[in-house]
Design a protein around this motif. Sequence first.
Motif, mmCIF file in Angstrom:
data_model
loop_
_atom_site.group_PDB
_atom_site.id
_atom_site.type_symbol
_atom_site.label_atom_id
_atom_site.label_comp_id
_atom_site.label_asym_id
_atom_site.label_seq_id
_atom_site.Cartn_x
_atom_site.Cartn_y
_atom_site.Cartn_z
ATOM 1 N N THR A 118 0.945 -1.158 0.007
ATOM 2 C CA THR A 118 -0.129 0.109 -0.104
ATOM 3 C C THR A 118 0.916 1.350 0.130
ATOM 4 N N CYS A 119 1.995 1.164 0.852
ATOM 5 C CA CYS A 119 2.748 2.310 0.813
ATOM 6 C C CYS A 119 3.598 2.606 -0.567
ATOM 7 N N ASN A 120 3.643 1.581 -1.409
ATOM 8 C CA ASN A 120 4.347 1.873 -2.324
ATOM 9 C C ASN A 120 3.412 1.868 -3.873
ATOM 10 N N ALA A 121 2.002 2.019 -3.573
ATOM 11 C CA ALA A 121 1.087 2.211 -4.464
ATOM 12 C C ALA A 121 1.359 3.030 -5.671
ATOM 13 N N ARG A 122 1.168 2.908 -6.743
ATOM 14 C CA ARG A 122 1.402 3.855 -7.976
ATOM 15 C C ARG A 122 0.263 4.593 -8.212
ATOM 16 N N SER A 123 -1.038 4.445 -7.920
ATOM 17 C CA SER A 123 -1.826 5.231 -8.010
ATOM 18 C C SER A 123 -2.955 5.138 -6.798
ATOM 19 N N ALA B 117 -6.059 4.444 -6.943
ATOM 20 C CA ALA B 117 -6.855 3.326 -7.231
ATOM 21 C C ALA B 117 -6.138 2.223 -6.620
ATOM 22 N N GLU B 118 -4.832 1.866 -7.002
ATOM 23 C CA GLU B 118 -3.943 0.974 -6.310
ATOM 24 C C GLU B 118 -4.027 0.972 -4.882
ATOM 25 N N PHE B 119 -3.752 2.150 -4.471
ATOM 26 C CA PHE B 119 -3.721 2.333 -3.015
ATOM 27 C C PHE B 119 -5.047 1.840 -2.301
ATOM 28 N N ILE B 120 -6.084 2.303 -2.857
ATOM 29 C CA ILE B 120 -7.187 1.861 -2.270
ATOM 30 C C ILE B 120 -7.456 0.277 -2.409
ATOM 31 N N ALA B 121 -7.384 -0.231 -3.374
ATOM 32 C CA ALA B 121 -7.390 -1.863 -3.644
ATOM 33 C C ALA B 121 -6.531 -2.386 -2.584
ATOM 34 N N LYS B 122 -5.323 -1.876 -2.580
ATOM 35 C CA LYS B 122 -4.387 -2.838 -1.534
ATOM 36 C C LYS B 122 -4.574 -2.485 -0.120
ATOM 37 N N LEU B 123 -5.195 -1.047 0.211
ATOM 38 C CA LEU B 123 -5.655 -0.976 1.517
ATOM 39 C C LEU B 123 -6.903 -1.963 1.885
ATOM 40 N N GLY B 124 -7.594 -2.022 0.882
ATOM 41 C CA GLY B 124 -8.824 -2.890 1.024
ATOM 42 C C GLY B 124 -8.595 -4.233 1.562
ATOM 43 N N ILE B 125 -7.495 -4.844 0.944
ATOM 44 C CA ILE B 125 -6.772 -6.153 1.157
ATOM 45 C C ILE B 125 -6.309 -6.189 2.758
ATOM 46 N N VAL B 126 -5.583 -5.120 3.032
ATOM 47 C CA VAL B 126 -5.065 -4.983 4.459
ATOM 48 C C VAL B 126 -6.415 -5.060 5.579
ATOM 49 N N VAL B 127 -7.167 -4.208 5.215
ATOM 50 C CA VAL B 127 -8.453 -4.600 6.157
ATOM 51 C C VAL B 127 -9.082 -5.940 6.163
ATOM 52 N N GLU B 128 -9.259 -6.396 4.980
ATOM 53 C CA GLU B 128 -9.725 -7.831 5.056
ATOM 54 C C GLU B 128 -8.810 -9.014 5.684
ATOM 55 N N GLU B 129 -7.305 -8.762 5.702
ATOM 56 C CA GLU B 129 -6.659 -9.747 6.315
ATOM 57 C C GLU B 129 -6.537 -9.441 7.674
ATOM 58 N N SER B 130 -6.600 -8.103 8.183
ATOM 59 C CA SER B 130 -6.712 -7.631 9.589
ATOM 60 C C SER B 130 -7.923 -8.382 10.176
#
Length: 122
Positions: free
Chosen positions: A49-54, A56-69
Amino acid sequence: SEHLKERTMQFAIEVLRLVEAFPRSVPADVIGHQVARSATSVASNYRGTCNARSRAEFIAKLGIVVEESDESEFWLALALRKQLSATNETERLRREASELRAIFGKSLGTARANVKLAKITK
């Protein structure tokens, strides 16, 4: 960002340490594998997430972090109910998973709101 990178890394390490202490049984192995996978995924996906290029990518990756938490919290709660390890440590890690989910969930909500706001103001 750096603080959360370290916090998620420490969470992953502590969960792995906890899983190593689980008794050897089919239920413990299943729960241990799942919580080890989800807890390490919190840390690795947050780094992504910290290295997201856009945005949209930031939001998508952060959504995964929420799900995995959230998934980590579930598996730790199940480990508590099955009494697979020291209750205090398992409960502490379950609370940490819950706190991480809340932190990242709030960030995700803010990021999504910012995208909507940007669309409205265009």
